[in-house]
Motif scaffolding. Sequence first.
Motif, short mmCIF file in Angstrom:
data_model
loop_
_atom_site.label_atom_id
_atom_site.label_comp_id
_atom_site.label_asym_id
_atom_site.label_seq_id
_atom_site.Cartn_x
_atom_site.Cartn_y
_atom_site.Cartn_z
N THR A 193 0.94 -1.35 -0.07
CA THR A 193 0.26 0.03 0.06
C THR A 193 0.76 1.46 0.07
OG1 THR A 193 -1.73 -1.14 1.10
CG2 THR A 193 -1.96 1.32 1.20
N PRO A 194 1.90 1.47 0.64
CA PRO A 194 2.70 2.66 0.77
C PRO A 194 3.46 2.64 -0.65
CG PRO A 194 3.10 1.59 2.65
CD PRO A 194 2.11 0.48 1.93
N LEU A 195 3.99 1.63 -1.09
CA LEU A 195 4.59 1.83 -2.49
C LEU A 195 3.90 2.26 -3.36
CD1 LEU A 195 6.97 -1.53 -2.58
CD2 LEU A 195 7.65 1.02 -2.52
N ALA A 196 2.40 1.88 -3.57
CA ALA A 196 1.49 2.22 -4.46
C ALA A 196 1.02 3.71 -3.99
CB ALA A 196 0.06 1.24 -4.30
N PHE A 197 0.74 4.09 -3.12
CA PHE A 197 0.46 5.50 -2.68
C PHE A 197 1.51 6.45 -3.18
CE2 PHE A 197 -3.79 5.90 -1.09
CZ PHE A 197 -4.23 4.56 -0.90
N LEU A 198 2.71 6.06 -2.72
CA LEU A 198 3.91 7.04 -2.88
C LEU A 198 4.64 6.90 -4.00
CD1 LEU A 198 5.04 6.61 0.99
CD2 LEU A 198 3.66 8.64 -0.16
N SER A 199 4.09 6.64 -5.08
CA SER A 199 4.66 6.51 -6.42
C SER A 199 4.31 7.28 -7.49
CB SER A 199 4.48 4.97 -7.02
OG SER A 199 5.01 4.17 -5.93
N GLY A 200 3.82 8.46 -7.15
CA GLY A 200 3.10 9.33 -8.09
C GLY A 200 1.73 9.34 -8.47
N THR A 201 0.97 8.41 -7.69
CA THR A 201 -0.42 8.25 -8.11
C THR A 201 -1.18 9.45 -7.88
OG1 THR A 201 -0.35 6.10 -6.97
CG2 THR A 201 -2.49 6.93 -7.39
N PHE A 221 7.11 0.72 -8.96
CA PHE A 221 5.47 0.91 -8.94
C PHE A 221 5.38 2.33 -9.46
CE2 PHE A 221 3.48 -1.48 -5.44
CZ PHE A 221 4.38 -2.83 -5.90
N TYR A 222 6.61 3.34 -9.53
CA TYR A 222 6.73 4.61 -10.01
C TYR A 222 6.40 4.37 -11.57
CZ TYR A 222 9.11 8.55 -12.18
OH TYR A 222 9.08 9.42 -12.91
N TYR A 223 7.32 3.51 -11.96
CA TYR A 223 7.27 3.45 -13.46
C TYR A 223 5.99 2.77 -14.12
CZ TYR A 223 12.41 4.32 -13.05
OH TYR A 223 13.61 5.07 -12.97
N LEU A 224 5.60 2.07 -13.38
CA LEU A 224 4.05 1.30 -13.77
C LEU A 224 3.11 2.42 -13.89
CD1 LEU A 224 3.95 -1.75 -11.57
CD2 LEU A 224 4.20 -1.75 -14.30
N ILE A 225 2.87 3.32 -12.58
CA ILE A 225 1.86 4.34 -12.64
C ILE A 225 2.14 5.29 -13.71
CG2 ILE A 225 1.10 6.30 -11.26
CD1 ILE A 225 1.44 4.32 -8.91
N ASP A 226 3.37 5.83 -13.84
CA ASP A 226 3.80 6.90 -14.79
C ASP A 226 3.67 6.39 -16.32
OD1 ASP A 226 5.03 9.50 -14.85
OD2 ASP A 226 6.65 8.43 -16.23
N GLY A 227 3.96 4.95 -16.60
CA GLY A 227 4.07 4.45 -17.83
C GLY A 227 2.24 4.46 -18.16
N VAL A 228 1.40 3.91 -17.31
CA VAL A 228 -0.07 4.18 -17.46
C VAL A 228 -0.60 5.42 -17.81
CG1 VAL A 228 -2.25 3.41 -16.47
CG2 VAL A 228 -0.57 1.79 -16.41
N ARG A 229 -0.14 6.33 -17.02
CA ARG A 229 -0.60 7.81 -17.31
C ARG A 229 -0.14 8.18 -18.64
NH1 ARG A 229 1.43 10.13 -12.46
NH2 ARG A 229 -0.75 10.07 -11.81
#
Length: 270
Positions: A193-201, A221-229
Amino acid sequence: MYDGTLGNEIGTRRFGRWNWLGLQTLARREIQRFLAVWTQTLLAPLVTAGLFLLIFSIAIGPRRGDVMGVPFTHFIAPGILMMTVIQNAFANTSSSIVISKVQGNIVDTLMPPLSAIELVLGYLAGAIVRGGAVAVAIWLGLALTLGIGLAHPLFALSFVLLGAIFVGGLGMVAGIYAQKFDQMAAITNFIITPLAFLSGTFYSVNALPPVLREITHFNPFYYLIDGVRYGVIGQADANPWLGLAVCIGACLAICTLAWSMIHRGYRLKA
């Protein structure tokens, strides 16, 4: 006298070293397991994602202004989508394994003639289908309510797929390591949960202090979120090709670790 008919039938299903029938059966079990409680595994995440978007839109949206040239709600929407995929893909594999261990029926999965790689692929199938179903449902909701399309569909699909694989593999590792539900809850609450929340969501990492920004770049996780964005709205903090490379490497590493743990029977065999 036994004529070997059953053995021949199983052999034809294996196609050499692969037990396709067993792999298909395990994958089907993992998919049917979460479909049986779809209100909890599919509907509930959609409601949670909608509440996140609504609350942040009301509380911050009007005052936040544009981020990366797009409205704040459009900026956070892909992050919420990926965060939901992460949580559900992880829950699918981790809960399946830890429940089997606690109930003592993990042997039913280990006894059939399935290799370690086939077990990994079977568990990942459930994570991919569940994560993909959640992603499609949330995106349809965003398209209907916010008019958000897909700026780069192939990138969006690739990062959702890689995210489900990586976090599904991480769920396997966590499920194998955990011996009881308390340990599994601790891993979810204090790591995932912290990794998911603190990765640029909910923010751009460029707004972070330099030290925190550099630390964030070591978080897959940051690259996953940033990539989907990037795939959804066409904006990203990092180079999407770099993100793909990092995510592919992370998937290979975590799946190899899961394979190794299953192959050695780590915390699986008495």
